[in-house]
Design an enzyme around this catalytic site. Structure first.
Site, short mmCIF file in Angstrom:
data_model
loop_
_atom_site.label_atom_id
_atom_site.label_comp_id
_atom_site.label_asym_id
_atom_site.label_seq_id
_atom_site.Cartn_x
_atom_site.Cartn_y
_atom_site.Cartn_z
N LYS A 16 0.84 -1.20 0.00
CA LYS A 16 0.00 0.00 0.00
C LYS A 16 0.88 1.25 0.00
O LYS A 16 0.69 2.16 -0.78
CB LYS A 16 -0.90 -0.04 1.24
CG LYS A 16 -1.87 1.11 1.33
CD LYS A 16 -2.82 0.87 2.51
CE LYS A 16 -3.61 2.13 2.84
NZ LYS A 16 -4.53 1.94 3.96
N GLU A 24 10.49 -4.58 4.72
CA GLU A 24 10.61 -5.97 4.27
C GLU A 24 10.32 -6.08 2.77
O GLU A 24 11.05 -6.72 2.02
CB GLU A 24 9.61 -6.87 5.03
CG GLU A 24 9.90 -7.05 6.51
CD GLU A 24 9.25 -5.99 7.38
OE1 GLU A 24 8.94 -4.89 6.88
OE2 GLU A 24 9.07 -6.27 8.58
N GLY A 74 -4.89 -2.38 5.31
CA GLY A 74 -4.12 -3.52 4.83
C GLY A 74 -4.80 -4.86 5.08
O GLY A 74 -4.94 -5.69 4.19
N ARG A 75 -5.27 -5.06 6.32
CA ARG A 75 -5.85 -6.37 6.65
C ARG A 75 -7.27 -6.53 6.12
O ARG A 75 -7.89 -7.57 6.33
CB ARG A 75 -5.78 -6.61 8.16
CG ARG A 75 -6.41 -5.51 9.00
CD ARG A 75 -6.07 -5.68 10.48
NE ARG A 75 -6.53 -4.55 11.28
CZ ARG A 75 -5.85 -3.42 11.44
NH1 ARG A 75 -4.70 -3.26 10.84
NH2 ARG A 75 -6.32 -2.45 12.19
N GLU A 125 -4.86 -7.58 15.15
CA GLU A 125 -4.36 -6.26 14.79
C GLU A 125 -5.51 -5.25 14.86
O GLU A 125 -5.32 -4.08 15.15
CB GLU A 125 -3.72 -6.26 13.40
CG GLU A 125 -2.83 -5.04 13.19
CD GLU A 125 -1.96 -5.12 11.95
OE1 GLU A 125 -0.83 -4.59 11.98
OE2 GLU A 125 -2.40 -5.69 10.94
N HIS A 179 -5.30 -34.36 17.21
CA HIS A 179 -4.21 -35.22 17.68
C HIS A 179 -3.11 -34.39 18.32
O HIS A 179 -1.97 -34.84 18.43
CB HIS A 179 -3.67 -36.05 16.52
CG HIS A 179 -4.74 -36.93 15.94
ND1 HIS A 179 -4.92 -38.24 16.33
CD2 HIS A 179 -5.73 -36.65 15.06
CE1 HIS A 179 -5.97 -38.74 15.68
NE2 HIS A 179 -6.48 -37.79 14.91
N LYS A 194 9.19 -0.98 14.84
CA LYS A 194 9.70 -0.59 13.52
C LYS A 194 10.71 0.53 13.64
O LYS A 194 11.79 0.49 13.05
CB LYS A 194 8.53 -0.06 12.67
CG LYS A 194 7.84 -1.06 11.79
CD LYS A 194 6.99 -0.27 10.80
CE LYS A 194 5.88 -1.08 10.21
NZ LYS A 194 4.99 -0.30 9.37
C1 G6Q Z 1 -2.56 -4.10 8.04
C2 G6Q Z 1 -1.34 -3.45 8.48
C3 G6Q Z 1 -0.06 -4.07 7.99
C4 G6Q Z 1 0.29 -3.74 6.54
C5 G6Q Z 1 1.74 -4.14 6.28
C6 G6Q Z 1 2.18 -3.90 4.86
O1 G6Q Z 1 -3.67 -3.74 8.32
O2 G6Q Z 1 -1.42 -2.09 8.16
O3 G6Q Z 1 -0.07 -5.46 8.13
O4 G6Q Z 1 -0.57 -4.38 5.66
O5 G6Q Z 1 2.59 -3.47 7.16
O6 G6Q Z 1 2.05 -2.57 4.52
P1 G6Q Z 1 2.20 -2.10 3.05
O7 G6Q Z 1 1.13 -2.70 2.23
O8 G6Q Z 1 2.15 -0.61 3.06
O9 G6Q Z 1 3.56 -2.59 2.57
#
Ligand code: G6Q
Length: 550
Positions: free
Chosen positions: A215, A221, A277-278, A363, A394, A514
């Site tokens: 996003k 990462e 994001g989620r 989250e 199990h 972070k």
């Molecule tokens: C989700 C969070 C988080 C996010 C990641 C990746 O709700 O905001 O998990 O999706 O940190 O972020 P980017 O899509 O910006 O790389």
């Protein structure tokens, strides 16, 4: 849309009459056993089973009576749940700390719908991107889009993390049955180089497409993995930077960063700041999903989401599956002291569903202050976890059956298998029904003795029962069914957040670590011995790591 008056702020969860009445009520409820609740009420199962949006939701094995439900619904009213739902669907900036709408429901709105943010209908933009995704998916799946050297794309690697990874991985695994088997899909998220190395070790660069899903297009990462992917590709394709255009596409809201990376504007699929994001697996973040299952199936997935959205928005709360699921979670967390909820899909394709739900639930609702910034004096999100059945049986089910903790469970099952094989599906479903019954009704001392059990063993073989569960039964794991399930949990999470008065849509909790990592990176990489000003433990660990590195 955003000119609407903000929804009223509810008084604290614990201030209203429903809270106190529930506390009183649960005192008596704790002493009631599901055995009695069933034996005294032959119509219980029928009354506490709902059918909506193609889901049969049996919540009769919950430790509730009609009075519990009445009080939970009163608690929802005190929290202004109806107004909060309306505010979300209306595009209000309900994510107050980030001053944003949380409008994932617009991602699956039909083309003619009108959902406005700042006076602009966002639905046409959503469908414009979906249309571009479909064209692109057609070109990749049909072999028309070629790699730099003219070879067909056979491998698709999604690079993203968190919300830009968990949804795509889960959906790919869940819908693998519908995926184009001539394409290989891999997902890289971790900054640990092993993730990337293993994902590409057997891939031909000339046939590989990377989707950089981010996003913000700034996530450490993802950008690190994307740069390594570019190096990997160019090293194998003769170093011609022009190759990037044929082997990289991006999903992002940050057009400038995408073009700076070398990805053409035409190869970028956008989304918007009102998609968290989620909550983004049904936006362009689902590009890998669409490449795998095709545009038709992707639209079926969206239709499933939409059906659940409509149900959530319009069904009376007493007949509303996500509302009831959310209220039951609040009941166990706040009145029974439950710390966790287990999600147990009896469907191998849903093996990543619990991992996906971990982010969606925790989250979203892992918060300790209310929307107004006041520290809560009650518990918020439980820990969500799980594994597919029957494997979990199990392993950790022992604790659910005979441990000392109350762990409400969601059992998810399907009437028809996608891979019919002999008796497998009957055996699978027999286990679902057996587990929910064993948890609810257990086996008491008299029954254990009646089986001729040696007296010393009797206490060990007693199952107290009274362990609550939901059973969610769907016809078949189709793309639409997956959409319904995801939307169901999204809205259950929303319901919980409304009752707890918290913001389900921010995630400030991930920031501190972070920022600290950014500070530590140069301390690990500098040639000269750095001056360390952390606590003693962190300083010592950094020094030890530097020595190990050599
Ligand atoms: C989700 C969070 C988080 C996010 C990641 C990746 O709700 O905001 O998990 O999706 O940190 O972020 P980017 O899509 O910006 O790389």
């Amino acid at each position: 849309m955003n000119t609407r008056r903000p929804t009223p702020t509810a008084p604290s969860l614990t201030d209203g009459p429903a809270w106190h009445a529930l506390q009183e009520h649960v005192r008596a409820l704790r002493a009631m056993h599901l055995r009695e609740l069933f034996s005294s009420d032959p119509a219980r199962s029928e009354r506490l089973t709902l059918e909506a949006a193609g889901i049969c939701f049996d919540y009769s094995k919950q430790r509730i009576t009609d009075e519990t439900l009445r009080l939970l619904l009163a608690l929802a009213d005190e929290a202004h749940l109806a107004e909060r739902i309306a505010a979300m669907f209306a595009g209000e900036r309900i994510n107050r700390t980030e001053h944003r709408a949380a409008l994932h429901v617009a991602l699956r709105a039909p083309p003619g719908a009108d959902i406005r943010v700042d006076g602009i209908n966002v639905v046409p933009q959503v469908h414009e991107v979906l249309g571009r995704m479909a064209v692109f998916a057609g070109r990749i799946r049909g072999g028309e889009w070629r790699g730099h050297g003219g070879r067909r794309i056979r491998n698709v690697v999604n690079i993203g993390i968190g919300g830009s990874d968990l949804g795509p991985v889960m959906a790919y695994e869940a819908l693998r049955h519908y995926s184009a088997r001539h394409l290989v899909f891999r997902f890289v998220s971790n900054v640990d180089g092993t993730d990337f190395a293993e994902a590409v070790h057997d891939l031909e660069a000339a046939e590989t497409l990377f989707i950089v899903s981010s996003k913000t297009f700034t996530t450490l990462e993802t950008m690190t993995n994307a740069l390594s992917a570019r190096d990997w590709l160019l090293a194998r394709l003769g170093g011609d930077a022009a190759a990037v255009a044929r082997h990289f596409v991006a999903v992002s809201t940050n057009a400038r960063a995408v073009t700076d990376f070398g990805i053409a504007r035409d190869s970028m699929f956008g989304f918007w700041d009102w998609v968290g994001g989620r909550y983004s697996m049904d936006s362009a973040i689902g590009l890998s999903t669409m490449l795998a299952i095709g545009p038709g199936n992707f639209h079926a997935l969206l239709s499933g989401f939409r059906e659940m959205d409509e149900h959530f928005r319009h069904a009376p709360f007493g007949h509303n599956i996500p509302v009831l699921m959310g209220l039951l979670t609040v009941l166990y967390v706040n009145f029974f002291g439950a710390q966790t909820v287990a999600v147990l899909p009896y469907e191998q394709y849903l093996k990543r569903f619990p991992a996906y739900l971990q982010q969606l639930t925790m989250e979203s609702n892992g918060k300790h202050v209310t929307l107004d910034g006041v520290r809560v004096d009650y518990d918020t999100s439980p820990v969500f976890w799980g594994e597919p059945g029957t494997n979990g049986q199990h392993s950790f089910y022992q604790l659910i059956h005979q441990g000392t903790r109350l762990i409400p469970c969601d059992f998810i099952a399907f009437g028809r298998p996608l891979n019919a094989l002999g008796r497998h599906h009957d055996l699978l479903l027999a286990n679902v029904f057996a587990q929910t019954a064993a948890l609810a009704f257990g086996r008491n001392v008299e029954e254990v003795r009646a089986e001729g059990t040696a007296e010393a063993l009797v206490p060990h073989r007693v199952f107290e029962g009274n362990r609550p569960s939901n059973t969610l039964l769907l016809e078949e794991l189709t793309p639409a069914a997956l959409g319904k399930l995801v939307a169901l949990y999204e809205h259950s999470v929303f319901t919980q957040a409304a009752l707890w008065r918290i913001n389900a849509f921010d995630q400030w909790g991930v920031e501190l670590g972070k920022a600290l990592a950014q500070r530590i990176v140069p301390e690990l990489e500098s040639a000269a011995e750095p001056v360390l000003t952390h606590d003693g433990s962190t300083n010592a660990l950094i020094r030890r790591y530097r020595r190990m590195k050599g």
